[in-house]
Design an enzyme around this catalytic site. Structure first.
Site, PDB file in Angstrom:
ATOM      1  N   HIS A   7       0.835  -1.209   0.000  1.00 45.22           N
ATOM      2  CA  HIS A   7       0.000   0.000   0.000  1.00 45.22           C
ATOM      3  C   HIS A   7       0.863   1.249   0.000  1.00 45.22           C
ATOM      4  O   HIS A   7       2.045   1.203   0.333  1.00 45.22           O
ATOM      5  CB  HIS A   7      -0.981   0.037   1.176  1.00 45.22           C
ATOM      6  CG  HIS A   7      -0.360   0.003   2.544  1.00 45.22           C
ATOM      7  ND1 HIS A   7      -0.147  -1.164   3.237  1.00 45.22           N
ATOM      8  CD2 HIS A   7       0.095   0.998   3.353  1.00 45.22           C
ATOM      9  CE1 HIS A   7       0.391  -0.884   4.419  1.00 45.22           C
ATOM     10  NE2 HIS A   7       0.568   0.423   4.510  1.00 45.22           N
ATOM     11  N   HIS A  79       4.021   7.084   3.778  1.00 47.97           N
ATOM     12  CA  HIS A  79       4.942   5.961   3.616  1.00 47.97           C
ATOM     13  C   HIS A  79       4.478   5.027   2.508  1.00 47.97           C
ATOM     14  O   HIS A  79       3.356   5.115   2.037  1.00 47.97           O
ATOM     15  CB  HIS A  79       5.129   5.181   4.932  1.00 47.97           C
ATOM     16  CG  HIS A  79       3.917   4.470   5.460  1.00 47.97           C
ATOM     17  ND1 HIS A  79       3.059   5.025   6.378  1.00 47.97           N
ATOM     18  CD2 HIS A  79       3.418   3.233   5.208  1.00 47.97           C
ATOM     19  CE1 HIS A  79       2.089   4.166   6.670  1.00 47.97           C
ATOM     20  NE2 HIS A  79       2.282   3.063   5.962  1.00 47.97           N
ATOM     21  N   GLU A 130       7.613   1.023   5.105  1.00 48.02           N
ATOM     22  CA  GLU A 130       7.067  -0.019   5.976  1.00 48.02           C
ATOM     23  C   GLU A 130       7.289  -1.357   5.290  1.00 48.02           C
ATOM     24  O   GLU A 130       7.089  -1.483   4.073  1.00 48.02           O
ATOM     25  CB  GLU A 130       5.557   0.216   6.164  1.00 48.02           C
ATOM     26  CG  GLU A 130       4.873  -0.822   7.034  1.00 48.02           C
ATOM     27  CD  GLU A 130       3.361  -0.561   7.209  1.00 48.02           C
ATOM     28  OE1 GLU A 130       2.774   0.189   6.409  1.00 48.02           O
ATOM     29  OE2 GLU A 130       2.795  -1.144   8.153  1.00 48.02           O
TER      30      GLU A 130
HETATM   31 CO    CO Z   1       1.072   1.317   6.301  1.00 45.53          CO
END
Ligand code: CO
Length: 134
Positions: A7, A79, A130
């Site tokens: 994502h 992020h 991440e």
């Molecule tokens: Co995230």
């Protein structure tokens, strides 16, 4: 080591308004808001055909994204999340190569119930990364 883009996360000042914009204006499939008290955020996931968008807004007074929104009051990309098969092996390889893992270095359980780690943005061209074990 990294696999698919899981994502892209966007920090937003008004989660309901941002979710409605993705639903109504962009015609996306928008999930429910979920509080993530361990991460200090409330999130909405938007499912796209090839990846997801994570809308983030602060939860609680010491949310880790509060400072980001103070600097970017209208919101911004916060992020990117890449999938890895073995998060501890990924962490060890990254640390061996000098990349900094945020926090204690131990994975936390992320918004999808899977272990996640964050890598210092200064080590990755200004982009907070991440890693999520799939
Ligand atoms: Co995230």
């Amino acid at each position: 080591m990294i696999g698919r883009l899981n994502h892209v996360a966007i920090a937003v000042p008004d989660l309901a308004a941002a979710a409605e914009q993705y639903r109504g204006t962009l015609g996306a499939s928008v999930g429910p808001a979920q509080d993530e008290p361990d991460h200090g955020v409330t999130v909405v996931f938007i499912q796209l055909p090839n990846t997801k968008i994570e809308l983030l807004t602060p939860l609680g007074a010491d949310s880790p994204i509060r400072g980001f929104l103070d600097k970017n009051p209208s919101g911004g990309i916060h992020h990117m999340c890449y999938e890895v098969e073995d998060i501890l092996a990924a962490r060890d390889q990254l640390q061996t190569r000098g990349a900094r893992v945020l926090g204690s270095g131990e994975p936390k359980i992320g918004a999808h119930g899977k272990p996640v780690l964050f890598l210092h943005p200064k080590d990755f061209n200004g982009c907070l990364i991440e890693l999520e074990q799939i």
